[in-house]
Enzyme design. Structure first.
Site, PDB file in Angstrom:
ATOM      1  N   LYS A  69       0.208 -12.154   8.995  1.00  0.00           N
ATOM      2  CA  LYS A  69      -0.812 -11.426   8.251  1.00  0.00           C
ATOM      3  C   LYS A  69      -1.291 -12.383   7.171  1.00  0.00           C
ATOM      4  O   LYS A  69      -0.553 -12.713   6.238  1.00  0.00           O
ATOM      5  CB  LYS A  69      -0.246 -10.149   7.627  1.00  0.00           C
ATOM      6  CG  LYS A  69      -1.272  -9.401   6.772  1.00  0.00           C
ATOM      7  CD  LYS A  69      -0.675  -8.200   6.042  1.00  0.00           C
ATOM      8  CE  LYS A  69      -1.727  -7.531   5.158  1.00  0.00           C
ATOM      9  NZ  LYS A  69      -1.164  -6.395   4.380  1.00  0.00           N
ATOM     10  N   ILE A  79      -4.633  -5.836   9.479  1.00  0.00           N
ATOM     11  CA  ILE A  79      -3.684  -4.907   8.859  1.00  0.00           C
ATOM     12  C   ILE A  79      -4.413  -4.351   7.656  1.00  0.00           C
ATOM     13  O   ILE A  79      -4.650  -5.060   6.681  1.00  0.00           O
ATOM     14  CB  ILE A  79      -2.365  -5.603   8.486  1.00  0.00           C
ATOM     15  CG1 ILE A  79      -1.682  -6.106   9.767  1.00  0.00           C
ATOM     16  CG2 ILE A  79      -1.443  -4.651   7.732  1.00  0.00           C
ATOM     17  CD1 ILE A  79      -0.383  -6.854   9.529  1.00  0.00           C
ATOM     18  N   THR A  96       0.828  -1.202   0.000  1.00  0.00           N
ATOM     19  CA  THR A  96       0.000   0.000   0.000  1.00  0.00           C
ATOM     20  C   THR A  96       0.861   1.251   0.000  1.00  0.00           C
ATOM     21  O   THR A  96       0.538   2.247  -0.654  1.00  0.00           O
ATOM     22  CB  THR A  96      -0.926  -0.002   1.223  1.00  0.00           C
ATOM     23  OG1 THR A  96      -1.688  -1.222   1.226  1.00  0.00           O
ATOM     24  CG2 THR A  96      -1.872   1.183   1.206  1.00  0.00           C
ATOM     25  N   TYR A 128       3.983 -12.451   6.259  1.00  0.00           N
ATOM     26  CA  TYR A 128       2.894 -11.976   5.413  1.00  0.00           C
ATOM     27  C   TYR A 128       2.624 -13.001   4.310  1.00  0.00           C
ATOM     28  O   TYR A 128       3.492 -13.265   3.477  1.00  0.00           O
ATOM     29  CB  TYR A 128       3.288 -10.620   4.822  1.00  0.00           C
ATOM     30  CG  TYR A 128       2.279  -9.944   3.915  1.00  0.00           C
ATOM     31  CD1 TYR A 128       0.943 -10.326   3.886  1.00  0.00           C
ATOM     32  CD2 TYR A 128       2.672  -8.888   3.109  1.00  0.00           C
ATOM     33  CE1 TYR A 128       0.031  -9.685   3.063  1.00  0.00           C
ATOM     34  CE2 TYR A 128       1.776  -8.230   2.287  1.00  0.00           C
ATOM     35  CZ  TYR A 128       0.451  -8.646   2.261  1.00  0.00           C
ATOM     36  OH  TYR A 128      -0.444  -8.007   1.437  1.00  0.00           O
TER      37      TYR A 128
END
Length: 359
Positions: A216, A255, A102, A188
């Protein structure tokens, strides 16, 4: 002196005069000092680089994958960035991912990346946990970036599995173990981006490390439930599933991308118990944010809200005009006061955006 000359002749390529003008070339040998590893110099770094307790990371419920804004020349707009961070803190966000997907870490040099982590720690580290995305598909780069990230004060690292040049399950374990030793780490898993799932058998091996903070997870809530049943901390990586992940499947929190825009509402969603009505109200926004690969829609939205300049680093480009109009309608439905910033939302024209190929 003669002895020294003989030794040098063995190390370096030389031509020797033989007889009547003939030359003989001897085989070159590498200097041993250049090829042998010095056993006294550490080849891998296993010392702890950070003093943040892992439990301080595990308890976080709302973490924002923060956007990185730009100036017209492509440099970071730190004034706008600081404003975004302040709005996250005021609205109860507990942690930020710096330089994630992001935040467009994939479009940054490592110098930019580490600088932004250090800036965030320096300005906001006392008020919010700073989690640096220092992952890479190169183990060497991941180690180096993680050392630097902890050196400038980040509280934890986020690590993705090697993408494109995928590896074996054993390779995944070795890759992650090479960085877990340095400090609190979130693994992740997002197969949609990496092309490879991190299976539970790998995660279970990594969970044995004392610096393993959690996962995540973007595969879905059934996978999250499998981990939480075994006592692991898990954050949903899917905003549209995070309410159920938190309250029905045992996830620690989320998240989030959406919390860039409505941090206060996302705080309510993670802290105030089940709220189907709030979740239903936010779903159209969440769906809109992922109508194209993230962070395209988020960048467009923040520009329309007037909190960042409408500047994109290519290959990202703004959403088409129809989607920009749709966002304005979503803002009005949810309520402008629930979104960050003070300006009225506006529909930007194509010529309002600056797209940068060189920066």
């Amino acid at each position: 002196m003669v002895s020294a000359c003989i030794k040098l002749c063995k190390l370096f390529p030389i031509d020797i005069q033989v007889g009547q003008g003939k030359r003989e070339s001897r085989r070159w040998r590498a200097a041993r000092a250049a090829t042998m590893q010095d056993v006294h110099l550490p080849m891998r770094s296993f010392e702890l680089k950070n003093r943040t307790q892992v439990n301080e990371i595990k308890k976080l419920k709302l973490i924002t994958a923060i956007k990185t804004p730009y100036l017209p020349d492509g440099r970071f707009d730190l004034e706008a960035y600081d404003s975004l961070l302040n709005m996250q803190i005021v609205n109860g966000v507990e942690g930020v991912i710096v330089g994630g997907t992001t935040g467009e870490g994939q479009l940054m040099s490592w110098d930019e990346h580490i600088m932004l982590i250090g800036h965030t720690v320096n300005c906001f580290g006392d008020a919010i946990k700073v989690i640096g995305n220092t992952g890479s598909n190169s183990t060497r780069e991941a180690i180096h970036a993680t050392e630097q990230g902890f050196a400038v004060g980040m509280h934890a690292a986020l690590h993705i599995n090697p993408y494109y040049g995928k590896t074996s399950h054993e390779g995944l374990v070795l890759h992650f173990r090479s960085v877990l030793s340095m400090g609190p780490t979130i693994i992740y898993n997002v197969p949609g981006r990496t092309g490879q799932d991190i299976p539970p058998l790998v995660i279970k091996k990594l969970a044995e490390n004392q610096n393993f903070a959690g996962v995540k997870e973007c595969v879905g809530n059934d996978r999250i439930n499998e981990y939480t049943d075994n006592g692991m901390a898990v954050w949903s990586g899917n905003d549209d599933q995070c309410h159920d992940a938190r309250w029905n499947y045992g996830a620690r929190g989320v998240i989030s991308v959406t919390s860039n825009l409505v941090p206060g509402l996302m705080h309510d969603l993670m802290f105030n118990g089940k709220d189907e009505a709030l979740n239903k109200m936010l779903l159209p926004l969440m769906d809109w944010l992922f109508c194209e690969p993230n962070p395209i829609a988020l960048n467009t939205a923040l520009a329309q809200l007037g909190v960042i300049r409408p500047i994109f680093r290519l290959p990202y480009a703004p959403l088409p005009i129809e989607k920009r109009i749709q966002f304005c309608n979503i803002v009005r439905d949810i309520g402008r006061g629930n979104f960050i910033g003070n300006r009225d939302v506006q529909v930007l024209e194509d010529e309002d955006f600056i797209l940068l190929g060189r920066y």
